[in-house]
Design a protein around this motif. Structure first.
Motif, PDB file in Angstrom:
ATOM      1  N   PHE A  38      94.093  14.266  80.631  1.00  0.00           N
ATOM      2  CA  PHE A  38      94.974  14.675  79.547  1.00  0.00           C
ATOM      3  C   PHE A  38      96.269  15.188  80.177  1.00  0.00           C
ATOM      4  O   PHE A  38      96.227  15.878  81.205  1.00  0.00           O
ATOM      5  CB  PHE A  38      94.336  15.776  78.705  1.00  0.00           C
ATOM      6  N   PRO A  39      97.423  14.892  79.593  1.00  0.00           N
ATOM      7  CA  PRO A  39      98.683  15.258  80.251  1.00  0.00           C
ATOM      8  C   PRO A  39      98.853  16.756  80.476  1.00  0.00           C
ATOM      9  O   PRO A  39      99.482  17.170  81.447  1.00  0.00           O
ATOM     10  CB  PRO A  39      99.758  14.684  79.318  1.00  0.00           C
ATOM     11  N   TRP A  40      98.292  17.575  79.572  1.00  0.00           N
ATOM     12  CA  TRP A  40      98.456  19.016  79.744  1.00  0.00           C
ATOM     13  C   TRP A  40      97.607  19.558  80.900  1.00  0.00           C
ATOM     14  O   TRP A  40      97.782  20.701  81.302  1.00  0.00           O
ATOM     15  CB  TRP A  40      98.129  19.758  78.447  1.00  0.00           C
ATOM     16  N   ARG A  41      96.696  18.744  81.431  1.00  0.00           N
ATOM     17  CA  ARG A  41      95.969  19.154  82.627  1.00  0.00           C
ATOM     18  C   ARG A  41      96.777  18.924  83.898  1.00  0.00           C
ATOM     19  O   ARG A  41      96.347  19.316  84.983  1.00  0.00           O
ATOM     20  CB  ARG A  41      94.635  18.391  82.714  1.00  0.00           C
ATOM     21  N   GLU A  42      97.929  18.267  83.734  1.00  0.00           N
ATOM     22  CA  GLU A  42      98.779  17.974  84.893  1.00  0.00           C
ATOM     23  C   GLU A  42      99.949  18.946  84.994  1.00  0.00           C
ATOM     24  O   GLU A  42     100.854  18.729  85.780  1.00  0.00           O
ATOM     25  CB  GLU A  42      99.321  16.537  84.791  1.00  0.00           C
ATOM     26  N   VAL A  51     101.494  24.720  73.597  1.00  0.00           N
ATOM     27  CA  VAL A  51     101.630  23.677  72.581  1.00  0.00           C
ATOM     28  C   VAL A  51     100.339  22.860  72.499  1.00  0.00           C
ATOM     29  O   VAL A  51      99.829  22.585  71.405  1.00  0.00           O
ATOM     30  CB  VAL A  51     102.838  22.764  72.883  1.00  0.00           C
ATOM     31  N   SER A  52      99.775  22.502  73.639  1.00  0.00           N
ATOM     32  CA  SER A  52      98.541  21.703  73.625  1.00  0.00           C
ATOM     33  C   SER A  52      97.387  22.473  73.008  1.00  0.00           C
ATOM     34  O   SER A  52      96.580  21.913  72.251  1.00  0.00           O
ATOM     35  CB  SER A  52      98.178  21.256  75.045  1.00  0.00           C
ATOM     36  N   GLU A  53      97.285  23.766  73.311  1.00  0.00           N
ATOM     37  CA  GLU A  53      96.182  24.564  72.777  1.00  0.00           C
ATOM     38  C   GLU A  53      96.306  24.732  71.263  1.00  0.00           C
ATOM     39  O   GLU A  53      95.311  24.654  70.534  1.00  0.00           O
ATOM     40  CB  GLU A  53      96.149  25.936  73.454  1.00  0.00           C
ATOM     41  N   VAL A  54      97.516  24.963  70.780  1.00  0.00           N
ATOM     42  CA  VAL A  54      97.712  25.135  69.335  1.00  0.00           C
ATOM     43  C   VAL A  54      97.441  23.819  68.612  1.00  0.00           C
ATOM     44  O   VAL A  54      96.780  23.793  67.561  1.00  0.00           O
ATOM     45  CB  VAL A  54      99.133  25.651  69.040  1.00  0.00           C
ATOM     46  N   MET A  55      97.908  22.711  69.179  1.00  0.00           N
ATOM     47  CA  MET A  55      97.664  21.414  68.548  1.00  0.00           C
ATOM     48  C   MET A  55      96.180  21.053  68.543  1.00  0.00           C
ATOM     49  O   MET A  55      95.699  20.376  67.628  1.00  0.00           O
ATOM     50  CB  MET A  55      98.448  20.318  69.274  1.00  0.00           C
ATOM     51  N   VAL A  64      95.751  14.269  69.834  1.00  0.00           N
ATOM     52  CA  VAL A  64      96.770  15.255  70.190  1.00  0.00           C
ATOM     53  C   VAL A  64      97.757  14.692  71.203  1.00  0.00           C
ATOM     54  O   VAL A  64      98.928  15.081  71.217  1.00  0.00           O
ATOM     55  CB  VAL A  64      96.096  16.537  70.745  1.00  0.00           C
ATOM     56  N   VAL A  65      97.318  13.764  72.061  1.00  0.00           N
ATOM     57  CA  VAL A  65      98.142  13.330  73.184  1.00  0.00           C
ATOM     58  C   VAL A  65      99.519  12.855  72.734  1.00  0.00           C
ATOM     59  O   VAL A  65     100.553  13.328  73.234  1.00  0.00           O
ATOM     60  CB  VAL A  65      97.432  12.228  73.997  1.00  0.00           C
ATOM     61  N   ASP A  66      99.567  11.907  71.791  1.00  0.00           N
ATOM     62  CA  ASP A  66     100.863  11.373  71.350  1.00  0.00           C
ATOM     63  C   ASP A  66     101.720  12.453  70.695  1.00  0.00           C
ATOM     64  O   ASP A  66     102.933  12.525  70.932  1.00  0.00           O
ATOM     65  CB  ASP A  66     100.664  10.213  70.372  1.00  0.00           C
ATOM     66  N   ALA A  67     101.075  13.299  69.879  1.00  0.00           N
ATOM     67  CA  ALA A  67     101.827  14.358  69.202  1.00  0.00           C
ATOM     68  C   ALA A  67     102.408  15.334  70.220  1.00  0.00           C
ATOM     69  O   ALA A  67     103.557  15.780  70.099  1.00  0.00           O
ATOM     70  CB  ALA A  67     100.928  15.094  68.211  1.00  0.00           C
ATOM     71  N   TRP A  68     101.609  15.688  71.224  1.00  0.00           N
ATOM     72  CA  TRP A  68     102.056  16.619  72.271  1.00  0.00           C
ATOM     73  C   TRP A  68     103.257  16.044  73.021  1.00  0.00           C
ATOM     74  O   TRP A  68     104.257  16.736  73.244  1.00  0.00           O
ATOM     75  CB  TRP A  68     100.900  16.887  73.224  1.00  0.00           C
ATOM     76  N   GLU A  69     103.165  14.777  73.384  1.00  0.00           N
ATOM     77  CA  GLU A  69     104.273  14.161  74.123  1.00  0.00           C
ATOM     78  C   GLU A  69     105.518  14.056  73.255  1.00  0.00           C
ATOM     79  O   GLU A  69     106.641  14.322  73.726  1.00  0.00           O
ATOM     80  CB  GLU A  69     103.837  12.782  74.636  1.00  0.00           C
ATOM     81  N   ASP A  70     105.347  13.699  71.986  1.00  0.00           N
ATOM     82  CA  ASP A  70     106.497  13.612  71.083  1.00  0.00           C
ATOM     83  C   ASP A  70     107.138  14.985  70.869  1.00  0.00           C
ATOM     84  O   ASP A  70     108.372  15.105  70.799  1.00  0.00           O
ATOM     85  CB  ASP A  70     106.068  13.032  69.729  1.00  0.00           C
ATOM     86  N   PHE A  71     106.295  16.014  70.742  1.00  0.00           N
ATOM     87  CA  PHE A  71     106.799  17.371  70.521  1.00  0.00           C
ATOM     88  C   PHE A  71     107.650  17.813  71.705  1.00  0.00           C
ATOM     89  O   PHE A  71     108.741  18.369  71.542  1.00  0.00           O
ATOM     90  CB  PHE A  71     105.618  18.322  70.329  1.00  0.00           C
ATOM     91  N   LEU A  72     107.170  17.549  72.917  1.00  0.00           N
ATOM     92  CA  LEU A  72     107.910  17.980  74.107  1.00  0.00           C
ATOM     93  C   LEU A  72     109.139  17.119  74.349  1.00  0.00           C
ATOM     94  O   LEU A  72     110.106  17.587  74.966  1.00  0.00           O
ATOM     95  CB  LEU A  72     106.994  17.965  75.327  1.00  0.00           C
TER      96      LEU A  72
END
Length: 313
Positions: A38-42, A51-55, A64-72
């Motif tokens: 998962f990207p937030w593990r990197e 952001v990843s934890e709240v999502m 969550v992955v696509d939403a997290w990347e779009d948000f950032l």
């Protein structure tokens, strides 16, 4: 004395095997050899992890992955999120079907707190992080662990299931927390909390995959030895389609597009079966808007004998 309806004896001695060091080493080695990407593990950036934890609250990680990347991409830093229009943040949340739009509001407010109360630098301890708006003990501990390697043992539903099955821990939150804390290797909260949650998510899910996933705790696991894979009841996520969460999201998306609408203009855009005097009519929509107003997401006003709603900026 038994534990509720499980028929288990209450723990009177330490339930962990004597080789705790070996238990720890086996899990960490298993995780480091292979785990889901998962990207937030990197990253160790606290804003990105928050952001990843709240999502991820009550949302499947793959979604969550696509939403997290779009948000950032939209708000790459906490400072940029703090400066954003809240209505834009809430609309993003709704557009990505993340549910519970008040989480977007709280995330925006937390970013503003970091800017105004902490000079733009995230606090580093679970206790301080829990002071941020909408950040509960679990999320605070997760951010402290994954961003700063400074957390306590994380205890979520996956961890409870693992401990219950492996070591016969009674279905009692205080016992889960005590044993999880005893297992946590000092100074290794980042890798340990990731590893034990991965174990619950990959090998020890509701339908266990012990051999297929190469569970590193089979040697010590009571469930594996006995074939009894019962586990504490885990709340299930309600269906999203047709849910109140979905309707709240549609209200937000519609008001983002049209800015301001009366009930009978808004209603059909939220539900195709909207009928002013029907089951899903003005009374239903007014209650939905009242909830959103209580969460600080919309404003509702009476104008020329018509109820009008708009997003709160």
């Amino acid at each position: 004395m038994t534990d509720g309806d499980t028929g288990r004896e209450e723990a009177t001695t330490d339930p962990l095997p004597g080789e705790v060091a070996a238990v720890r080493e086996a899990l960490v080695s298993w995780y480091e050899a292979d785990h889901r990407s998962f990207p937030w593990r990197e990253t160790e950036e606290p804003y990105e992890i928050l952001v990843s934890e709240v999502m991820s609250q009550q949302t499947q990680l793959d979604r969550v992955v696509d939403a997290w990347e779009d948000f950032l991409d939209r708000w790459p830093t906490g400072a940029e999120l703090a400066a954003a229009d809240r209505a834009d943040v809430v609309a993003f949340w709704s557009d990505h079907s993340l549910g519970y739009n008040n989480r977007a509001k709280y995330l925006h407010e937390a970013a503003q707190q970091v800017r105004e109360e902490y000079d733009g630098e995230f606090p580093t301890t679970p206790e301080e992080l829990a002071e941020l708006m909408g950040v509960g003990p679990y999320t605070a501990n997760a951010v402290a662990s994954f961003a700063f390697n400074n957390g306590d043992a994380v205890v979520d539903t996956n961890v409870k299931r693992v401990l219950y099955r492996a070591f016969e821990i009674p279905d009692d939150d205080s016992e889960f927390e005590r044993v999880a804390a005893e297992l946590l290797p000092e100074g290794q909260s980042r890798v340990w909390n990731n590893a034990i949650m991965e174990l619950g998510g990959v090998a020890c899910g509701k339908n266990p995959r012990c051999d297929e996933a190469g569970c590193p705790w089979r040697k010590w696991c009571h469930a594996y030895a006995t074939g009894d894979f019962t586990a504490p009841d885990v709340p299930t996520q309600p269906e999203f389609e047709g849910s109140r969460r979905q309707m709240r999201g549609r209200v937000i998306s519609t008001l983002k597009e049209y800015n301001e609408l009366g009930l009978d203009e808004l209603g059909p855009r939220v539900r195709v079966d909207y009928a002013p005097d029907g089951e899903y009519g003005r009374e239903w929509l007014s209650a939905l808007l009242s909830d959103l107003a209580d969460d600080g997401l919309v404003t509702v006003a009476e104008r020329d004998d018509t109820t009008v709603a708009r997003l709160r900026s």
